[in-house]
Design a protein around this motif. Structure first.
Motif, PDB file in Angstrom:
ATOM      1  N   PRO A 115       0.812  -1.224   0.000  1.00  0.00           N
ATOM      2  CA  PRO A 115       0.000   0.000   0.000  1.00  0.00           C
ATOM      3  C   PRO A 115       0.847   1.276   0.000  1.00  0.00           C
ATOM      4  CG  PRO A 115      -0.807  -1.554   1.637  1.00  0.00           C
ATOM      5  CD  PRO A 115       0.466  -2.106   1.121  1.00  0.00           C
ATOM      6  N   LEU A 116       1.939   1.255   0.766  1.00  0.00           N
ATOM      7  CA  LEU A 116       2.793   2.451   0.794  1.00  0.00           C
ATOM      8  C   LEU A 116       3.347   2.758  -0.592  1.00  0.00           C
ATOM      9  CD1 LEU A 116       4.964   2.237   4.052  1.00  0.00           C
ATOM     10  CD2 LEU A 116       3.171   3.890   3.510  1.00  0.00           C
ATOM     11  N   GLY A 117       3.804   1.717  -1.287  1.00  0.00           N
ATOM     12  CA  GLY A 117       4.370   1.899  -2.617  1.00  0.00           C
ATOM     13  C   GLY A 117       3.324   2.383  -3.613  1.00  0.00           C
ATOM     14  N   VAL A 118       2.124   1.814  -3.514  1.00  0.00           N
ATOM     15  CA  VAL A 118       1.055   2.204  -4.438  1.00  0.00           C
ATOM     16  C   VAL A 118       0.655   3.662  -4.180  1.00  0.00           C
ATOM     17  CG1 VAL A 118      -1.353   1.770  -5.070  1.00  0.00           C
ATOM     18  CG2 VAL A 118       0.206  -0.150  -4.719  1.00  0.00           C
ATOM     19  N   VAL A 119       0.505   3.994  -2.912  1.00  0.00           N
ATOM     20  CA  VAL A 119       0.124   5.372  -2.568  1.00  0.00           C
ATOM     21  C   VAL A 119       1.202   6.351  -3.024  1.00  0.00           C
ATOM     22  CG1 VAL A 119      -0.216   6.952  -0.623  1.00  0.00           C
ATOM     23  CG2 VAL A 119      -1.386   4.744  -0.656  1.00  0.00           C
ATOM     24  N   ALA A 120       2.466   5.958  -2.815  1.00  0.00           N
ATOM     25  CA  ALA A 120       3.559   6.842  -3.234  1.00  0.00           C
ATOM     26  C   ALA A 120       3.540   7.039  -4.741  1.00  0.00           C
ATOM     27  CB  ALA A 120       4.900   6.252  -2.787  1.00  0.00           C
ATOM     28  N   ALA A 121       3.258   5.961  -5.470  1.00  0.00           N
ATOM     29  CA  ALA A 121       3.195   6.073  -6.926  1.00  0.00           C
ATOM     30  C   ALA A 121       2.020   6.957  -7.342  1.00  0.00           C
ATOM     31  CB  ALA A 121       3.047   4.680  -7.536  1.00  0.00           C
ATOM     32  N   TRP A 122       0.922   6.763  -6.683  1.00  0.00           N
ATOM     33  CA  TRP A 122      -0.294   7.537  -6.989  1.00  0.00           C
ATOM     34  C   TRP A 122      -0.060   9.034  -6.737  1.00  0.00           C
ATOM     35  CZ3 TRP A 122      -4.652   8.319  -3.043  1.00  0.00           C
ATOM     36  CH2 TRP A 122      -5.730   8.969  -3.624  1.00  0.00           C
ATOM     37  N   VAL A 132       7.022   8.893   2.067  1.00  0.00           N
ATOM     38  CA  VAL A 132       7.249   7.445   1.940  1.00  0.00           C
ATOM     39  C   VAL A 132       8.685   7.175   1.512  1.00  0.00           C
ATOM     40  CG1 VAL A 132       6.620   5.364   0.636  1.00  0.00           C
ATOM     41  CG2 VAL A 132       4.834   6.900   1.478  1.00  0.00           C
ATOM     42  N   MET A 133       9.171   7.946   0.567  1.00  0.00           N
ATOM     43  CA  MET A 133      10.535   7.714   0.095  1.00  0.00           C
ATOM     44  C   MET A 133      11.571   8.062   1.174  1.00  0.00           C
ATOM     45  SD  MET A 133      10.558   6.255  -2.757  1.00  0.00           S
ATOM     46  CE  MET A 133       9.194   5.372  -2.040  1.00  0.00           C
ATOM     47  N   ALA A 134      11.285   9.121   1.944  1.00  0.00           N
ATOM     48  CA  ALA A 134      12.212   9.463   3.044  1.00  0.00           C
ATOM     49  C   ALA A 134      12.215   8.341   4.079  1.00  0.00           C
ATOM     50  CB  ALA A 134      11.791  10.778   3.691  1.00  0.00           C
ATOM     51  N   GLY A 135      11.019   7.823   4.382  1.00  0.00           N
ATOM     52  CA  GLY A 135      10.920   6.702   5.328  1.00  0.00           C
ATOM     53  C   GLY A 135      11.645   5.487   4.793  1.00  0.00           C
ATOM     54  N   SER A 136      11.572   5.319   3.485  1.00  0.00           N
ATOM     55  CA  SER A 136      12.237   4.175   2.865  1.00  0.00           C
ATOM     56  C   SER A 136      13.758   4.286   3.020  1.00  0.00           C
ATOM     57  CB  SER A 136      11.833   4.133   1.397  1.00  0.00           C
ATOM     58  OG  SER A 136      12.682   3.294   0.680  1.00  0.00           O
ATOM     59  N   VAL A 137      14.274   5.479   2.803  1.00  0.00           N
ATOM     60  CA  VAL A 137      15.727   5.684   2.969  1.00  0.00           C
ATOM     61  C   VAL A 137      16.121   5.396   4.424  1.00  0.00           C
ATOM     62  CG1 VAL A 137      17.560   7.417   2.972  1.00  0.00           C
ATOM     63  CG2 VAL A 137      15.926   7.326   1.088  1.00  0.00           C
ATOM     64  N   SER A 189      11.366  -6.011   9.910  1.00  0.00           N
ATOM     65  CA  SER A 189      10.604  -5.708   8.685  1.00  0.00           C
ATOM     66  C   SER A 189      10.980  -4.353   8.077  1.00  0.00           C
ATOM     67  CB  SER A 189       9.103  -5.745   8.981  1.00  0.00           C
ATOM     68  OG  SER A 189       8.758  -4.693   9.855  1.00  0.00           O
ATOM     69  N   PHE A 190      11.598  -3.480   8.860  1.00  0.00           N
ATOM     70  CA  PHE A 190      11.879  -2.119   8.347  1.00  0.00           C
ATOM     71  C   PHE A 190      12.626  -2.116   7.006  1.00  0.00           C
ATOM     72  CE2 PHE A 190      10.821   1.479  11.213  1.00  0.00           C
ATOM     73  CZ  PHE A 190      10.040   0.772  12.118  1.00  0.00           C
ATOM     74  N   PRO A 191      13.768  -2.783   6.894  1.00  0.00           N
ATOM     75  CA  PRO A 191      14.471  -2.716   5.601  1.00  0.00           C
ATOM     76  C   PRO A 191      13.680  -3.357   4.469  1.00  0.00           C
ATOM     77  CG  PRO A 191      15.565  -4.251   7.108  1.00  0.00           C
ATOM     78  CD  PRO A 191      14.547  -3.523   7.909  1.00  0.00           C
ATOM     79  N   TYR A 192      12.891  -4.379   4.804  1.00  0.00           N
ATOM     80  CA  TYR A 192      12.120  -5.048   3.744  1.00  0.00           C
ATOM     81  C   TYR A 192      10.934  -4.190   3.307  1.00  0.00           C
ATOM     82  CZ  TYR A 192      15.142  -8.845   4.988  1.00  0.00           C
ATOM     83  OH  TYR A 192      16.266  -9.587   5.221  1.00  0.00           O
ATOM     84  N   ILE A 193      10.338  -3.478   4.262  1.00  0.00           N
ATOM     85  CA  ILE A 193       9.283  -2.528   3.891  1.00  0.00           C
ATOM     86  C   ILE A 193       9.872  -1.481   2.943  1.00  0.00           C
ATOM     87  CG2 ILE A 193       7.816  -0.659   4.769  1.00  0.00           C
ATOM     88  CD1 ILE A 193       7.427  -2.346   7.321  1.00  0.00           C
ATOM     89  N   ALA A 194      11.041  -0.987   3.315  1.00  0.00           N
ATOM     90  CA  ALA A 194      11.684   0.042   2.496  1.00  0.00           C
ATOM     91  C   ALA A 194      11.969  -0.484   1.090  1.00  0.00           C
ATOM     92  CB  ALA A 194      12.985   0.484   3.171  1.00  0.00           C
ATOM     93  N   LEU A 195      12.492  -1.687   1.030  1.00  0.00           N
ATOM     94  CA  LEU A 195      12.868  -2.266  -0.262  1.00  0.00           C
ATOM     95  C   LEU A 195      11.631  -2.518  -1.132  1.00  0.00           C
ATOM     96  CD1 LEU A 195      15.130  -3.650  -1.980  1.00  0.00           C
ATOM     97  CD2 LEU A 195      14.545  -5.772  -0.814  1.00  0.00           C
TER      98      LEU A 195
END
Lengths: 313, 530
Positions: A115-122, A132-137, A189-195
């Motif tokens: 969902p995070l990735g889809v929302v970020a794309a949207w 989302v991208m900052a959280g991913s980094v 799960s943090f790094p995998y969520i980010a990835l």
């Protein structure tokens, strides 16, 4: 499909054979041996020789290799050189905690990241996307043990919601099992969520620029319908690939989390075995990891055809 | 086919342990359970095959010894009393009443003779005792004798040896196992029974009170006297991360940490919920060791230069913190708490003298060839040693090649007598607990028999003669004089360099009443309030 699976399984045999031989040789070429570690600093050369003899370490390398390969083919992983316990038994004991941690981590990662990735794309280029991208980094950059310590401090020591450490199997009750997995699984799960979130975002954005998406929009489909009905499905192949890779990484990469949260899993077993030069355990666990990698890759390949009907084997 | 066994076994295993939870990691907690985090994981069960301290600690739970040292270092009867013949040649040991193995069978003299015969093959002091012994015979179920060619004090010293490889008694059937074959039995006659079903090597070990154990009547003192078990169960759990162990203690998940790293002590210091205790007899000695067979340390003057270059306080500061009360300088080879403590060359040993070392290097024409120093990085007490030693040597003009590796690699490489280019070494450092260094027979670091000596292979015949003399004297004053002579010879010849002593700190919940101050962390006479 059946032929494809059979071919893939057959092709795994030489891969696993090579893994077995390489692991065996690397271990024998590394300094130290289990006899020295077991006997301690007071051992005389005669005692060490006798111990090595009893362990079979004085046999020629090829003999040792073939004995081990023969044992594996008969389903026997041998005995730990340090504890004297059957390796199969040791791995069985440790497999449950690692599998539990990996599965729960993956569920959290997938449920949160997609969902995070889809929302970020949207919301590409907007505030939500940037957050989302900052959280991913951040998720990528902060070591898991730091996240683990922080979660222990807040949720175990200050709030007292979860235990600091330990593992209980399902047979002790779902509550006991689950409550001990929350902090380690969330931390891990943090790094995998980010990835996964980054991959989902990238691929959904790419798909969103395709002609059929424009057609779907032109037909009057809502943006949500476009995203969920067309974009996500068509972006599935790389997402499945990265989830598959994540599973493989998880199985072999849980050692830090297992140490921080005192979970008696396979990661810790192999680390302890390396430090004690427990050859039989190291060889068997690495072979098991390799088998899991091969199996996951096969499953991922099969899933491609499920999500993309154009792919047929 | 290759996949088949893997697939069948592990799929079933995984499903079984995950879904059904068929692992042994659970422990049904009894009424009073003490959960302790020990300094190392228990992975093997044969206390005669290794000098690892965790094995010794395990053995004190499960097994018992014939004799034991009290808190003052006096030798006391434990399983057996003894008598010495008038000529001092024959020792008669008589087992006390009520001794029983955990399987319910009585302990016999045959069991003890078999246990001693297995142990004296592997332990240095035991080997000395065996070399002097003419005969060991069973007289009856409760009595056996040991006969020697000349009077010696080593018998009682050996059989009361508290640490290293201590002489634990086992059933004859178990003790008959060759020493090259590790035993897997855990049947002893000690105050705790090992719960084999709950044992997970490297993860946890569970001990329950042995109801058949009859404590001695004398009050508990050191490892001697009454061993009263005041809890139902003791669980040793392994926590690889000390920070996690500290957090678990603070939330009440565990009761006891055998050794909390010194840098984590501020977390619990001053908190009334916890108690800090130093079991003085469990302190440790740092030591530096040189390879006498390779240049430059085949030259006694160069070894002297190293001794002058090194100082103890920087090492202790790195290990336990500057100004910490848990470290102390000590020039004595056999430890400052030992009956044989000596302050010979105290200033040279304790304080660094880089200028004096430089002078020797100049006199000896040192050409700057690097000293290969092995540095172990995976053991908390050893990690600071390498960098401190390397820097002190550099300050004195040595060129140092510090090679970092895990302890297993140090252990392997230090056995090499090859040249440096072929995998040899010049120097390493380690620690020993003080009970292992407090007599010149048991302390392998002072042995100087060349090829038969400990790693580094110093060859000083006077030291070996003095050790032989020490083993055969019965008079304490005479023994002390010999021990002091050995201390002097060790320092003069650079056999080993003492690098200071430090204490490990035990931290426990205030609900625990800690037991006795002994050479090993023991769990008898320890209680827990709810």
């Amino acid at each position: 499909m059946g032929v494809f699976i059979l071919k893939r399984l057959l092709s795994a045999v030489p891969v696993l054979f090579m893994v077995a031989v390489i692991v065996f040789l690397v271990l024998r070429l590394s300094p130290g041996d289990p006899a020295v570690m077991i006997a301690g600093p007071n051992a005389t050369p005669d005692q060490l020789a006798a111990l090595r003899d009893a362990m079979g370490l004085n046999e020629p390398l090829l003999t040792q290799l073939f004995v081990w390969l023969g044992q594996i083919l008969s389903g026997d992983f041998g005995v730990s050189l340090v504890s004297g316990q059957p390796v199969t038994h040791l791995i069985m004991d440790r497999f449950g905690p690692t599998l539990s941690l990996s599965i729960v981590t993956l569920i959290i990662a997938v449920v949160v990241a997609i969902p995070l990735g889809v929302v970020a794309a949207w919301q590409q280029g907007k505030l939500l996307d940037r957050l989302v991208m900052a959280g991913s980094v951040l998720g990528f950059s902060v070591p898991v043990f730091i996240i683990g310590y922080t979660m222990i401090l807040i949720f175990a020591r200050i709030l007292g919601w979860f235990p600091v450490q330990g593992y209980k199997p399902l047979s002790d009750g779902f509550g006991e099992f689950a409550i001990r997995l929350v902090l380690p699984a969330v931390s891990l799960s943090f790094p995998y969520i980010a990835l996964i979130a980054r991959i989902v975002r990238t691929n959904v954005i790419e798909v969103m620029n395709e002609d059929y998406i424009r057609t779907a929009r032109a037909k009057g489909l809502t943006e949500r319908g476009v995203l969920m009905g067309h974009a996500l499905g068509n972006a599935a192949v790389p997402i499945i690939t990265i989830i598959g890779v994540s599973i493989a990484m998880l199985i072999g990469g849980v050692v830090v989390t297992e140490s921080v949260f005192n979970i008696p899993g396979l990661g810790r077993l192999v680390l302890e075995a390396v430090l004690a030069r427990d050859y039989t355990v190291i060889q068997s666990v690495i072979l098991l990891f390799s088998t899991i990698y091969v199996f996951i890759n096969l499953v991922v390949d099969l899933l491609y055809s499920l999500f993309d009907p154009r792919i047929r084997y | 086919m290759f996949m088949s066994p893997l697939g069948s076994r592990f799929t079933k295993a995984a499903l079984l342990s995950f879904a059904i939870g068929a692992t042994t990691s659970t422990t049904a907690f009894a009424e009073t359970t003490v959960t302790a985090v020990m300094h190392a994981p228990l992975r093997a069960l044969d206390p005669a095959i290794s000098s690892a301290y965790i094995l010794r600690n395990y053995a004190y739970m499960v097994y018992d010894t014939l004799l034991a040292l009290d808190a003052d270092g006096n030798i006391k009867p434990q399983m057996a009393d003894w008598a010495v013949s008038d000529d001092g040649l024959t020792y008669t040991f008589t087992l006390r009443d009520g001794l029983m193995w955990h399987d319910g069978t009585p302990v016999t003299a045959e069991d003890c003779v078999a246990s001693i015969a297995r142990w004296d093959q592997v332990d240095k002091t035991g080997q000395v005792m065996a070399s002097l012994m003419n005969d060991m015979s069973v007289v009856d179920d409760k009595t056996f004798t040991m006969t020697f060619s000349e009077p010696t004090a080593v018998v009682l010293t050996a059989l009361s040896k508290p640490s290293g490889i201590a002489p634990f008694m086992m059933p004859k059937a178990v003790a008959s196992t060759p020493v090259s074959e590790p035993i897997t039995s855990s049947i002893g006659s000690g105050p705790f029974k090992f719960v084999a079903d709950a044992y997970q090597p490297g993860v946890s070990a569970t001990f329950e009170k042995f109801d058949g154990y009859i404590p001695r009547d004398e009050p508990s003192s050191g490892l001697a006297g009454a061993k009263e078990v005041l809890v139902d169960e003791v669980v040793w759990t392994t926590m690889p991360d000390p920070m996690t162990a500290a957090s678990a203690l603070m939330t009440g998940e565990i009761d006891f940490i055998e050794q909390l790293p010194h840098d984590l002590l501020p977390l619990v210091e001053g908190n009334p919920d916890f108690q800090l205790k130093i079991f003085a007899k469990q302190g440790s000695q740092n030591l530096a060791r040189m390879n006498h067979t390779l240049p430059p340390f085949d030259n006694p003057e160069m070894r002297k230069a190293v001794m002058l270059a090194l100082g103890q306080q920087p090492m202790l500061d790195a290990q336990v913190g500057a100004g910490s009360e848990y470290g102390n300088t000590c020039p004595a080879v056999l430890g400052c708490g030992s009956a044989y403590a000596s302050d010979y060359l105290a200033d040279e040993i304790v304080n660094p003298h880089p200028e004096a070392a430089k002078k020797i290097l100049a006199e000896q024409g040192y050409d700057g060839t690097p000293i290969l120093l092995m540095h172990a990085t995976d053991l908390a007490n050893l990690t600071p040693q390498g960098p401190v030693i390397a820097q002190q040597l550099r300050d004195a003009g040595f060129t140092v090649d510090m090679v970092s590796m895990d302890w297993a690699s140090v252990v392997a490489r230090r056995g090499s007598k090859a040249t440096i280019s072929d995998g040899g070494w010049n120097m390493f450092s380690t620690t020993n607990v003080l009970p292992d260094v407090d007599d010149p027979i048991g302390f392998i670091g002072v042995a100087a028999g060349g090829d038969t000596a400990w790693f580094g292979w110093p060859d000083v015949p006077e030291i070996e003669q003095a050790r032989t003399d020490f083993a055969s004297v019965a008079d304490p004053d005479e023994a002390k004089a010999i021990a002091l002579k050995i201390d002097k010879l060790v320092k003069d010849n650079g056999v080993m360099i003492p690098m200071g002593e430090f204490s490990s700190v035990t931290v426990a919940s205030s609900a625990i009443t800690l037991g006795v101050d002994a050479e090993a962390p023991v769990f008898w006479n320890l209680s827990k309030s709810e």
